[in-house]
Enzyme design. Structure first.
Site, mmCIF file in Angstrom:
data_model
loop_
_atom_site.group_PDB
_atom_site.id
_atom_site.type_symbol
_atom_site.label_atom_id
_atom_site.label_comp_id
_atom_site.label_asym_id
_atom_site.label_seq_id
_atom_site.Cartn_x
_atom_site.Cartn_y
_atom_site.Cartn_z
ATOM 1 N N HIS A 175 0.833 -1.202 0.000
ATOM 2 C CA HIS A 175 0.000 0.000 0.000
ATOM 3 C C HIS A 175 0.869 1.254 0.000
ATOM 4 O O HIS A 175 2.060 1.205 0.295
ATOM 5 C CB HIS A 175 -0.922 0.020 1.228
ATOM 6 C CG HIS A 175 -2.117 -0.861 1.100
ATOM 7 N ND1 HIS A 175 -2.059 -2.222 1.306
ATOM 8 C CD2 HIS A 175 -3.410 -0.590 0.785
ATOM 9 C CE1 HIS A 175 -3.264 -2.750 1.126
ATOM 10 N NE2 HIS A 175 -4.094 -1.773 0.812
ATOM 11 N N LYS B 191 -0.885 4.941 4.481
ATOM 12 C CA LYS B 191 -1.800 4.021 5.149
ATOM 13 C C LYS B 191 -1.317 3.785 6.573
ATOM 14 O O LYS B 191 -0.158 3.408 6.792
ATOM 15 C CB LYS B 191 -1.890 2.700 4.396
ATOM 16 C CG LYS B 191 -2.884 1.709 4.988
ATOM 17 C CD LYS B 191 -3.075 0.514 4.091
ATOM 18 C CE LYS B 191 -4.017 -0.510 4.704
ATOM 19 N NZ LYS B 191 -5.344 0.041 5.006
#
Length: 275
Positions: A164, A168
């Site tokens: 990600h 995040k």
């Protein structure tokens, strides 16, 4: 279709990348109406949510008081919905507040613990209020998870890699945890040890769910959301991978969740359970 017959929706976390995508998706839908927008970012307070998202004015200002905005979703004959894309630190209280007001939460924020999800499920059940917690709104990810369940019948060794963007906050991702849970729920044992392993650096082999399925988390700029489920056996590797190139891929799932949650009386976890 008149506004009174549309599903009223509040977006919590409207200034985030996912929040802005949801605004655009709702603005282009015929049966859903944006009635409130919330964000903790002081620099966007008072701005029109539609202009913030780049889809033109919607006459919905961004506010920072969730509870006062939730009231706006209760002033229609149709059950209101709160879509939450915020931060793991506050999502639990956000969902409890929505349920308390009789507003159906659709939660894309990850980071809720199993205990918190169970508690919210009990709260929703007592209130007879539908709620959806969706680790990943992508149809492609649901298909990957279903394919993983099929592959698990034939492979005893499996690991998960999730990648990600570096903004995040939680790791592992909710999607990776959900995938590992689904595989574990089959009741079989994975990754039987062949040697006595030793980690020179703690965590080198990733985090594990139930000491069975390692999950490796990568956070880098340039990524959006990606996941690999890698199965291994003698002489072969079977890899399932899902890549997100644009957040618009989540919007069909978000709109489906909004339409489905108003018919629920309890909490449902996972997009696959409403398809």
């Amino acid at each position: 279709m008149t506004n009174d017959s549309k599903i009223p929706v509040v977006i919590n976390g409207v200034a985030g990348k996912m929040g802005r995508e949801v605004v655009k998706a709702i603005a282009s839908s015929e049966d859903i109406l944006l009635v409130g927008a919330v964000d903790r970012n002081l620099s966007v307070l008072g701005q029109d949510a539609g202009e913030l998202a780049g889809c033109g004015p919607l006459e919905v200002p961004v506010l920072n008081d969730l509870q006062s905005v939730l009231v706006l979703a209760t002033q229609s004959k149709i059950q209101g919905v709160m879509v939450d894309f915020t931060h793991p630190d506050g999502v639990y209280e956000n969902v409890r507040s929505a349920i308390a007001y009789g507003v159906r939460p659709v939660v894309g924020t990850t980071g809720l613990s199993a205990t918190q999800i169970a508690d919210l499920g009990e709260f929703a059940e007592k209130a007879s209020t539908g709620a959806l917690i969706i680790p990943n709104f992508s149809i492609g990810m649901v298909l990957l998870q279903q394919a993983a369940l099929q592959a698990a019948q034939y492979f005893d060794h499996v690991e998960i890699i999730e990648l990600h963007h570096n903004q995040k906050a939680d790791a592992p991702s909710g999607t990776a945890i959900k995938t590992a849970e689904m595989l574990s729920n089959l009741g079989k044992k994975y990754n039987p040890p062949l040697v006595e392993a030793k980690e020179t650096f703690a965590g080198a082999r990733g985090a594990t769910l139930g000491d069975q399925i390692p999950i490796h988390s990568i956070r880098l700029p340039g990524l959006i959301a990606h996941q690999e489920v890698i199965f291994g056996a003698a002489g072969q590797i079977y890899t399932l991978r899902h890549d997100t190139s644009d957040r618009s891929c989540y919007m069909p799932g978000v709109l489906l969740a909004i339409r489905q949650v108003i018919n629920l009386k309890s909490l449902v976890y996972g997009l696959e359970n409403i398809l």
